[in-house]
Design a protein around this motif. Sequence first.
Motif, PDB file in Angstrom:
ATOM      1  N   MET A   1       0.828  -1.220   0.000  1.00 55.71           N
ATOM      2  CA  MET A   1       0.000   0.000   0.000  1.00 55.71           C
ATOM      3  C   MET A   1       0.857   1.263   0.000  1.00 55.71           C
ATOM      4  O   MET A   1       2.027   1.225   0.372  1.00 55.71           O
ATOM      5  CB  MET A   1      -0.887   0.015   1.253  1.00 55.71           C
ATOM      6  CG  MET A   1      -1.821  -1.170   1.332  1.00 55.71           C
ATOM      7  SD  MET A   1      -2.863  -1.045   2.809  1.00 55.71           S
ATOM      8  CE  MET A   1      -3.638  -2.665   2.759  1.00 55.71           C
ATOM      9  N   ILE A   2       0.239   2.380  -0.356  1.00 53.57           N
ATOM     10  CA  ILE A   2       0.916   3.681  -0.260  1.00 53.57           C
ATOM     11  C   ILE A   2       0.910   4.074   1.217  1.00 53.57           C
ATOM     12  O   ILE A   2      -0.145   4.034   1.860  1.00 53.57           O
ATOM     13  CB  ILE A   2       0.166   4.738  -1.089  1.00 53.57           C
ATOM     14  CG1 ILE A   2       0.221   4.366  -2.568  1.00 53.57           C
ATOM     15  CG2 ILE A   2       0.721   6.132  -0.837  1.00 53.57           C
ATOM     16  CD1 ILE A   2      -0.737   5.164  -3.429  1.00 53.57           C
ATOM     17  N   SER A   3       2.066   4.435   1.731  1.00 52.73           N
ATOM     18  CA  SER A   3       2.136   4.796   3.149  1.00 52.73           C
ATOM     19  C   SER A   3       1.784   6.272   3.337  1.00 52.73           C
ATOM     20  O   SER A   3       2.318   7.139   2.658  1.00 52.73           O
ATOM     21  CB  SER A   3       3.567   4.513   3.645  1.00 52.73           C
ATOM     22  OG  SER A   3       3.704   4.967   4.956  1.00 52.73           O
ATOM     23  N   ALA A   4       0.848   6.552   4.247  1.00 47.82           N
ATOM     24  CA  ALA A   4       0.478   7.944   4.561  1.00 47.82           C
ATOM     25  C   ALA A   4       0.166   7.995   6.051  1.00 47.82           C
ATOM     26  O   ALA A   4      -0.966   7.787   6.466  1.00 47.82           O
ATOM     27  CB  ALA A   4      -0.731   8.371   3.737  1.00 47.82           C
ATOM     28  N   THR A   5       1.198   8.243   6.839  1.00 43.23           N
ATOM     29  CA  THR A   5       1.031   8.103   8.292  1.00 43.23           C
ATOM     30  C   THR A   5       0.688   9.412   8.991  1.00 43.23           C
ATOM     31  O   THR A   5       0.605   9.447  10.215  1.00 43.23           O
ATOM     32  CB  THR A   5       2.308   7.499   8.916  1.00 43.23           C
ATOM     33  OG1 THR A   5       3.403   8.329   8.556  1.00 43.23           O
ATOM     34  CG2 THR A   5       2.562   6.093   8.427  1.00 43.23           C
ATOM     35  N   THR A   6       0.520  10.488   8.247  1.00 40.29           N
ATOM     36  CA  THR A   6       0.069  11.755   8.854  1.00 40.29           C
ATOM     37  C   THR A   6      -1.126  12.246   8.035  1.00 40.29           C
ATOM     38  O   THR A   6      -1.261  11.897   6.845  1.00 40.29           O
ATOM     39  CB  THR A   6       1.166  12.844   8.799  1.00 40.29           C
ATOM     40  OG1 THR A   6       1.466  13.100   7.416  1.00 40.29           O
ATOM     41  CG2 THR A   6       2.425  12.419   9.517  1.00 40.29           C
ATOM     42  N   PRO A   7      -1.978  13.074   8.639  1.00 39.63           N
ATOM     43  CA  PRO A   7      -3.109  13.613   7.883  1.00 39.63           C
ATOM     44  C   PRO A   7      -2.646  14.349   6.624  1.00 39.63           C
ATOM     45  O   PRO A   7      -3.283  14.257   5.561  1.00 39.63           O
ATOM     46  CB  PRO A   7      -3.775  14.558   8.890  1.00 39.63           C
ATOM     47  CG  PRO A   7      -3.448  13.963  10.225  1.00 39.63           C
ATOM     48  CD  PRO A   7      -2.064  13.414  10.082  1.00 39.63           C
ATOM     49  N   GLU A   8      -1.498  15.042   6.690  1.00 37.19           N
ATOM     50  CA  GLU A   8      -0.996  15.787   5.526  1.00 37.19           C
ATOM     51  C   GLU A   8      -0.626  14.813   4.400  1.00 37.19           C
ATOM     52  O   GLU A   8      -0.941  15.044   3.225  1.00 37.19           O
ATOM     53  CB  GLU A   8       0.261  16.606   5.892  1.00 37.19           C
ATOM     54  CG  GLU A   8       0.031  17.722   6.898  1.00 37.19           C
ATOM     55  CD  GLU A   8      -0.205  17.213   8.325  1.00 37.19           C
ATOM     56  OE1 GLU A   8       0.304  16.126   8.676  1.00 37.19           O
ATOM     57  OE2 GLU A   8      -0.939  17.892   9.086  1.00 37.19           O
ATOM     58  N   ALA A   9       0.040  13.709   4.772  1.00 31.97           N
ATOM     59  CA  ALA A   9       0.434  12.727   3.756  1.00 31.97           C
ATOM     60  C   ALA A   9      -0.808  12.066   3.138  1.00 31.97           C
ATOM     61  O   ALA A   9      -0.832  11.757   1.938  1.00 31.97           O
ATOM     62  CB  ALA A   9       1.348  11.672   4.376  1.00 31.97           C
ATOM     63  N   LEU A  10      -1.842  11.882   3.956  1.00 27.80           N
ATOM     64  CA  LEU A  10      -3.074  11.288   3.423  1.00 27.80           C
ATOM     65  C   LEU A  10      -3.719  12.248   2.417  1.00 27.80           C
ATOM     66  O   LEU A  10      -4.162  11.835   1.339  1.00 27.80           O
ATOM     67  CB  LEU A  10      -4.051  10.974   4.564  1.00 27.80           C
ATOM     68  CG  LEU A  10      -5.392  10.394   4.124  1.00 27.80           C
ATOM     69  CD1 LEU A  10      -5.214   9.049   3.417  1.00 27.80           C
ATOM     70  CD2 LEU A  10      -6.346  10.225   5.307  1.00 27.80           C
ATOM     71  N   TRP A  11      -3.745  13.519   2.768  1.00 28.47           N
ATOM     72  CA  TRP A  11      -4.303  14.515   1.843  1.00 28.47           C
ATOM     73  C   TRP A  11      -3.520  14.492   0.519  1.00 28.47           C
ATOM     74  O   TRP A  11      -4.105  14.466  -0.566  1.00 28.47           O
ATOM     75  CB  TRP A  11      -4.270  15.919   2.476  1.00 28.47           C
ATOM     76  CG  TRP A  11      -4.604  16.980   1.476  1.00 28.47           C
ATOM     77  CD1 TRP A  11      -3.724  17.785   0.814  1.00 28.47           C
ATOM     78  CD2 TRP A  11      -5.911  17.315   0.975  1.00 28.47           C
ATOM     79  NE1 TRP A  11      -4.394  18.613  -0.060  1.00 28.47           N
ATOM     80  CE2 TRP A  11      -5.739  18.341   0.021  1.00 28.47           C
ATOM     81  CE3 TRP A  11      -7.194  16.842   1.244  1.00 28.47           C
ATOM     82  CZ2 TRP A  11      -6.810  18.907  -0.670  1.00 28.47           C
ATOM     83  CZ3 TRP A  11      -8.270  17.416   0.555  1.00 28.47           C
ATOM     84  CH2 TRP A  11      -8.071  18.423  -0.388  1.00 28.47           C
ATOM     85  N   ASP A  12      -2.173  14.494   0.616  1.00 29.36           N
ATOM     86  CA  ASP A  12      -1.345  14.516  -0.592  1.00 29.36           C
ATOM     87  C   ASP A  12      -1.623  13.292  -1.471  1.00 29.36           C
ATOM     88  O   ASP A  12      -1.720  13.404  -2.693  1.00 29.36           O
ATOM     89  CB  ASP A  12       0.152  14.539  -0.221  1.00 29.36           C
ATOM     90  CG  ASP A  12       0.554  15.878   0.397  1.00 29.36           C
ATOM     91  OD1 ASP A  12      -0.234  16.855   0.294  1.00 29.36           O
ATOM     92  OD2 ASP A  12       1.643  15.935   1.005  1.00 29.36           O
TER      93      ASP A  12
END
Length: 270
Positions: free
Chosen positions: A96-107
């Motif tokens: 999976m694509i890693s997005a461990t902060t809300p900012e990374a999830l938004w990006d």
Amino acid sequence: MMRKRLNVNSNNDLDQLLNEVFTVSEEELTPFFERAYKLSRELFSDKLAFHAPGMVHFDTEFYTATDPYRFPSISVSGSQCSLNCEHCSGKLLETMISATTPEALWDACKKVKDRGGKGCLISGGSTPRGNTPMERFIPTIKRVKKELGIDVVVHTGVVYPDTVEGLRDAGIDGAMLDIIGSDETLREIYHLDLTADVFDKSMELLEENGIPMMPHIVVGLHHGKLLGEMNAIKMIAKYKPSSIIVVAFMPLDMTPMENVTPSSPMDIHV
Ligand code: SF4
């Protein structure tokens, strides 16, 4: 012998039907398959849809995956998971694509939108309570739905009252969760000290909050044997899911269950 016509809306009849289907020999299953086929033609169209999961790259004469951002899976915990299940050991998270902060999830969601993707699955490893740690991402999910308008489906794991309202208010398009019907499988395979009725409660919470749900039944999760599948079907039958996903357990390399023989196609069919 004439079989009694069952009314599967009645719990007793559903129990009787499932007991029969799960215990008869392969040859005796034919009338059940015929009946299921007839009923399915009456209720659904005869179109068969295929979905290619984003975690596998396809390049065949029939289908080639073009863009991993068409409908990617995103992990809000990166490769971390507290459960370390026997069948996975967190390996699924590596795809999976890693997005461990809300900012990374938004990006990551913005990238889906910019590249013309349809939506994403927001997933992740589990907390010791059996849920995906979604709380601090809820405001971002809400913003994604409002400003980007892409489809967002969430892997919830066990659903608790403290997050279900947030997910509802964020406007997610669906919740996916494995329904484990056996306490033994929960303990031995998922390393979770809970009982199977937490999934009953989870579906109740989702339904009460109007969140469309797509429960999964993983066939053969108990070392390739059927154990809690019948109970999982009974629990799901109490609700109105938008779809039911039947997954065949597939041994993954580098996990404690890599050498387990999966269930037979006939067991999965049933
Ligand atoms: S909880 Fe999910 S990600 Fe974690 S090990 Fe189990 S199946 Fe894998």
